[in-house]
Scaffold this active site. Structure first.
Site, mmCIF file in Angstrom:
data_model
loop_
_atom_site.group_PDB
_atom_site.id
_atom_site.type_symbol
_atom_site.label_atom_id
_atom_site.label_comp_id
_atom_site.label_asym_id
_atom_site.label_seq_id
_atom_site.Cartn_x
_atom_site.Cartn_y
_atom_site.Cartn_z
ATOM 1 N N ASP A 57 -52.097 -73.826 -15.764
ATOM 2 C CA ASP A 57 -53.498 -73.093 -15.156
ATOM 3 C C ASP A 57 -54.282 -72.126 -16.354
ATOM 4 O OD1 ASP A 57 -55.769 -71.761 -12.465
ATOM 5 O OD2 ASP A 57 -54.671 -70.721 -13.964
ATOM 6 N N ALA A 108 -58.483 -72.270 -11.591
ATOM 7 C CA ALA A 108 -58.236 -72.969 -12.191
ATOM 8 C C ALA A 108 -57.843 -74.812 -11.862
ATOM 9 C CB ALA A 108 -58.175 -73.917 -13.426
ATOM 10 N N ASP A 109 -56.769 -74.577 -11.100
ATOM 11 C CA ASP A 109 -55.838 -76.184 -10.245
ATOM 12 C C ASP A 109 -56.790 -76.144 -9.079
ATOM 13 O OD1 ASP A 109 -53.391 -76.360 -11.489
ATOM 14 O OD2 ASP A 109 -52.548 -74.601 -11.881
ATOM 15 N N VAL A 110 -57.289 -74.641 -8.455
ATOM 16 C CA VAL A 110 -57.170 -74.642 -7.075
ATOM 17 C C VAL A 110 -58.935 -75.554 -7.155
ATOM 18 C CG1 VAL A 110 -58.236 -73.896 -4.980
ATOM 19 C CG2 VAL A 110 -56.383 -73.200 -6.149
ATOM 20 N N GLY A 156 -58.306 -79.519 -7.538
ATOM 21 C CA GLY A 156 -58.305 -80.576 -6.754
ATOM 22 C C GLY A 156 -59.497 -80.136 -5.877
#
Length: 397
Positions: A141, A169-171, A174
């Site tokens: 991230d 950014a990760d969320v 996903g």
């Protein structure tokens, strides 16, 4: 509106090979929507996030949050290739967030797997995408926030760049993978064919900044850090009040007039440097100073009440404890929920961000212990109890 818990994705079988956050966040959403999600982990090791803080009774609640509603199996992909391929024949969706090329080295790339299961929907989440010169870089991230430009516009002009405090950014990556999967399911319904989905953290962050990107794309001016302000309009940002701080926005001339009257500064309406939005944006530092000077003399509850009465966007700046205690969020909107874990006990976690009237997503159970569902899943694939015992004994599972 009544929201009835249901299973919009009932019957959908998902193999989750994700680790830590982006992949598991995608499959947690699918699981809460009713998909049968099987989380595959390395025997004896498991997902790296099993050791992440915070912990409750010695167990990672970070892991619990992103792996609720799933079954758990273990499998050594090198020793158990035949088992894996049998599993692939039975699932609709595979989600992984390895570095690009890892699955190909194992012999499990999309081109290989779709020969076995033509309807397979294969979602790969990575730092930089599956193609291009950066594809082999390690991605997580903070790196995505840096390369996307997000850090460059976050913080104050006289201070260094700042990472957004959560792994956005990760969320977002996903959730983008989830959107791709749902679209691919519709395509498969029409054609019978699966497809490959390539989602990246960097591109998720870039798209999340679309409104800021547009400033450069339109004008050639590179956006800079400007604290809590906006590039598109002014005034807007965070201002002091007695007892706290507020975030507010006065977009357009009507709202600008309302704000000036509410904070007791109607004379600002006559100043030429604030005559329209272009001028207010140009002179934002002085505008913010004058607004903050005025709001600092008003109790925060009074200021918020006045602005809300005028139908203006405003909020006190909450900390996480205040978010968790807010009756609208916690009670009416159920932004947090609870899962009952067999070894940890009751764990409060963050819920999904939308509601559905007929098939509302909801947590269906706790995260699995490492290999908890090995017997049930492998038995359903046709393996005997003796074979499963042998797999466990030789380190295959």
């Amino acid at each position: 509106m009544e929201y009835t818990n249901g299973s919009a994705l009932s019957g959908l079988k998902v193999l989750d090979m994700g680790r830590v956050l982006a992949g598991p966040a995608c499959t947690a959403l699918l699981a809460d929507l009713g998909a049968d999600v099987i989380k595959l982990e390395t025997p004896g090791v498991g997902d790296d996030s099993r050791i992440n803080l915070p912990k409750q009774n010695g167990q990672s609640t970070y892991f619990v949050n992103f792996n609720r509603s799933k079954k758990g199996i273990t499998l050594n992909l090198k020793k158990g290739k035949d088992i894996f391929l049998r599993l692939i024949k039975e699932v609709d969706v595979l989600v992984e967030n390895f570095r690009p090329g890892v699955m190909k080295k194992l012999g499990f790339d999309y081109e290989t797997l779709r020969e076995i299961n033509p309807g397979l929907i294969y979602a790969a989440v990575s730092g930089f995408g599956q193609t291009g010169p950066y594809s082999q870089r390690a991605g997580f991230d903070p790196v995505a926030q840096a390369l996307s430009g997000m850090m460059s516009i976050t913080g104050y002009p006289d201070r260094p760049p700042v990472r957004c405090g959560s792994s956005v950014a990760d969320v977002m990556a996903g959730m983008n993978a989830t959107i791709g999967i749902l679209a691919a399911l519709q395509h498969r319904h029409a054609t019978g064919r699966g497809q490959f989905i390539d989602a990246s953290l960097v591109e998720a962050a870039i798209v999340g900044m679309a409104s800021v990107n547009q400033v450069y794309l339109t004008t050639g001016v590179v956006p800079q850090r400007q604290g809590n302000g906006y590039t598109a309009c002014a005034p807007g940002g965070c201002y002091h009040a007695i007892g706290g701080e507020v975030a507010l926005l006065a977009m357009g001339e009507v709202a600008w007039e309302k704000l000036c009257n509410i904070i007791g500064r109607p004379e600002l309406l006559q100043r030429p440097e604030f005559a329209n939005n272009d001028e207010r944006v140009k002179n934002k530092p002085e505008l913010d100073r004058l607004i903050d000077e005025a709001t600092s003399t008003i109790p925060i509850d009074d200021l918020v009440e006045r602005l809300l009465a005028a139908k203006m966007p405003v909020s006190p700046i909450y900390n996480i404890a205040q978010v968790a205690a807010d009756p609208h969020l916690a009670d009416d909107r159920h932004v947090f929920t609870e899962v009952d874990h067999p070894t940890i006990g009751k764990v409060k976690i963050t819920n999904q961000p939308f509601k559905m009237s007929e098939t509302n997503p909801h947590v269906r159970g706790p995260s699995p212990s490492l290999g908890q569902h090995n017997n049930a899943v492998y038995r359903a694939l046709g393996y005997s109890d003796k074979e499963i015992e042998d797999f466990a004994a030789n380190g295959t599972i």
